[in-house]
Design an enzyme around this catalytic site. Structure first.
Site, PDB file in Angstrom:
ATOM      1  N   TYR A 338       0.799  -1.229   0.000  1.00 27.60           N
ATOM      2  CA  TYR A 338       0.000   0.000   0.000  1.00 27.60           C
ATOM      3  C   TYR A 338       0.824   1.268   0.000  1.00 27.60           C
ATOM      4  O   TYR A 338       0.453   2.271   0.603  1.00 27.60           O
ATOM      5  CB  TYR A 338      -1.018   0.034   1.152  1.00 27.60           C
ATOM      6  N   CYS A 365      13.540 -10.110  -7.788  1.00 25.37           N
ATOM      7  CA  CYS A 365      13.280 -10.081  -9.225  1.00 25.37           C
ATOM      8  C   CYS A 365      11.825  -9.663  -9.438  1.00 25.37           C
ATOM      9  O   CYS A 365      10.973 -10.459  -9.812  1.00 25.37           O
ATOM     10  CB  CYS A 365      13.569 -11.446  -9.831  1.00 25.37           C
ATOM     11  N   GLU A 366      11.553  -8.407  -9.165  1.00 23.70           N
ATOM     12  CA  GLU A 366      10.190  -7.874  -9.172  1.00 23.70           C
ATOM     13  C   GLU A 366      10.280  -6.366  -9.351  1.00 23.70           C
ATOM     14  O   GLU A 366      10.937  -5.681  -8.562  1.00 23.70           O
ATOM     15  CB  GLU A 366       9.517  -8.214  -7.844  1.00 23.70           C
TER      16      GLU A 366
END
Length: 443
Positions: A338, A365-366
């Site tokens: 959030y 890895c994002e």
């Protein structure tokens, strides 16, 4: 740097927490690392405890909301400070009991408690269970009957107070998954239902309007609605509320966009709440209930920081600079969830002027693996120690092994000395429960 008094910059220009040099902490314990200031945790527990007793007498109890940060050490501190705790799972209950915390001062929450969790709560003779569904009332009654006992419960009610906070952490809006609504009559029906059960003792009500709330008035309105509902139940059904749990939700400082409340300032929030309870009890012809509150974030949130080592730095000319650290969303998923804001500083160069705007990236890895966006720092270098402030609540407790990263350890700092309260994970821990079926094993 607008942070609490126990974060200081020493003569070396290094950040200190609880008298411990953060650079030295990383040299001893490595990074990423959660560090907690014990003195601040105890101070906050005492402020809530003493305010409640001074303003309301012995007719109440502070419950530490352990979902903010749960480990054996925090339960030992809570026990020493003579407060209770609330738990929201069998795991939190087990941890508290393993720490030697007295079961009679434990309250259990949750909107979908599992059968075995209810059984575990009854077997240890837990103080009280907060019921949040008809089926749950049935389960508690049935399990108590099996054991030849009666179990005290509170019903979680929804007063319909929309506190000014992030939608994801509002819990008392009319469409919330939590609680029985006062407005639509469900709370009254659930009360009658609970009173019909032979092995359940309805003690009263619980409400929690949300988290990260700075407005006293939101809490006061919640009190007014709960006390009016209790008066209606007494008038219409002869039920006298013995206990009222008003939850927690007090906001803390994360960045300079937040109001900075001193530890003593939180006493004023509790005083306003207690005054409202007294006033509305008199107004509605009710006796003063046994009063419970559940602070969590405000006890441990500002007490904790996370320390990282800076790795890769990527400058996209005219667009953005990323400063990558050896942690990320696996130790702090709140930005990904959030867009929570944090204040980072370079712990090894804490008194240097901020000269550039950067985003703090994690190692996962994002693309959404970020900890802070568009924050000011001195020009960072690989090997710098980065501290992210106010990470004591909902960071370790939400940590995960995404990308098979290891969850960082926790240390507790007192008078400049640090000790582990959660040990580092190892690759062996990570693979301990992995099983290769026989048909897949190497021949």
């Amino acid at each position: 740097m607008n942070a609490r008094e126990t974060l200081k910059i020493n003569k070396k220009g290094h950040l200190e927490i609880g008298g411990a040099d953060c650079v030295e902490l990383t040299e001893k314990f490595g990074t990423p690392l959660y560090a907690f200031d014990e003195a601040y945790i105890r101070k906050m527990m005492r402020i809530y405890r003493d305010t409640l007793y001074n303003e309301y007498g012995e007719k109440g109890l502070v419950l530490y909301a352990s979902k903010a940060f749960s480990c054996k050490a925090i339960y030992r501190i809570a026990d020493e400070e003579k407060i209770g705790v609330d738990v929201v799972s069998g795991g939190e209950l087990y941890t508290a009991l393993r720490a030697g915390f007295p079961a009679e001062k434990i309250y259990m929450h949750g909107n979908n408690k599992l059968d075995y969790e209810i059984g575990e709560a009854l077997d240890c003779k837990i103080g009280c269970i907060v019921a949040d569904a008809y089926s749950e009332i049935d389960k508690i009654d049935a399990e108590a009957k099996k054991r030849g006992m009666k179990q005290k419960i509170l019903l979680r009610i929804n007063p319909g107070v929309e506190a000014h906070t992030h939608a994801f952490v509002q819990t008392a809006t009319t469409d919330s998954k939590f609680g029985f609504s006062i407005q639509d009559g469900t709370a009254e029906k659930a009360s009658i239902y609970a009173l019909s059960k032979e092995n359940v003792i309805l003690e009263g009500y619980h409400c929690h309007i949300g988290s990260q709330i700075f407005e006293k008035q939101s809490f006061v309105i919640a009190v007014e609605k709960c006390m009016r509902f209790a008066a209606d139940m007494k008038e219409k059904h002869g039920f006298v509320m013995q206990t009222l749990n008003l939850g927690g939700g007090y906001g803390i400082w994360y960045t300079d966009e937040d109001r900075k409340i001193s530890p003593e300032g939180y006493a004023e929030y509790l005083q306003a709440l207690i005054s409202a309870v007294k006033e509305k009890a008199k107004e509605n012809g009710l006796k003063l209930p046994y009063l419970l509150i559940e602070p969590g974030r405000s006890i441990v949130g500002e007490a904790g920081i996370t320390l990282y080592t800076v790795g890769a730095i990527k400058e996209i000319p005219g667009i953005k600079t990323y400063v990558a650290v050896d942690g990320g969303m696996f130790d702090n998923p709140r930005y990904a969830l959030y867009q929570s804001k944090y204040t980072p500083i370079l712990a090894n160069r804490a008194n240097e002027e901020c000269t550039e705007m950067v985003s703090i990236a994690g190692k996962c890895c994002e693309s959404g693996d970020l900890i802070a966006v568009n924050v000011s720092l001195p020009k960072a270098k690989s090997g710098d120690i980065l501290a992210v402030l106010s990470t004591g609540a909902y960071n370790y407790s939400m940590a995960m092994n995404y990308n098979r990263n290891l969850i960082p350890p926790c240390v507790l700092v007192k008078d400049g000395q640090a000790e582990y309260i959660v040990l580092p994970q190892t690759y062996q821990d990570l693979t301990r429960n992995d099983v290769i079926p026989t048909r897949l094993q190497k021949k």
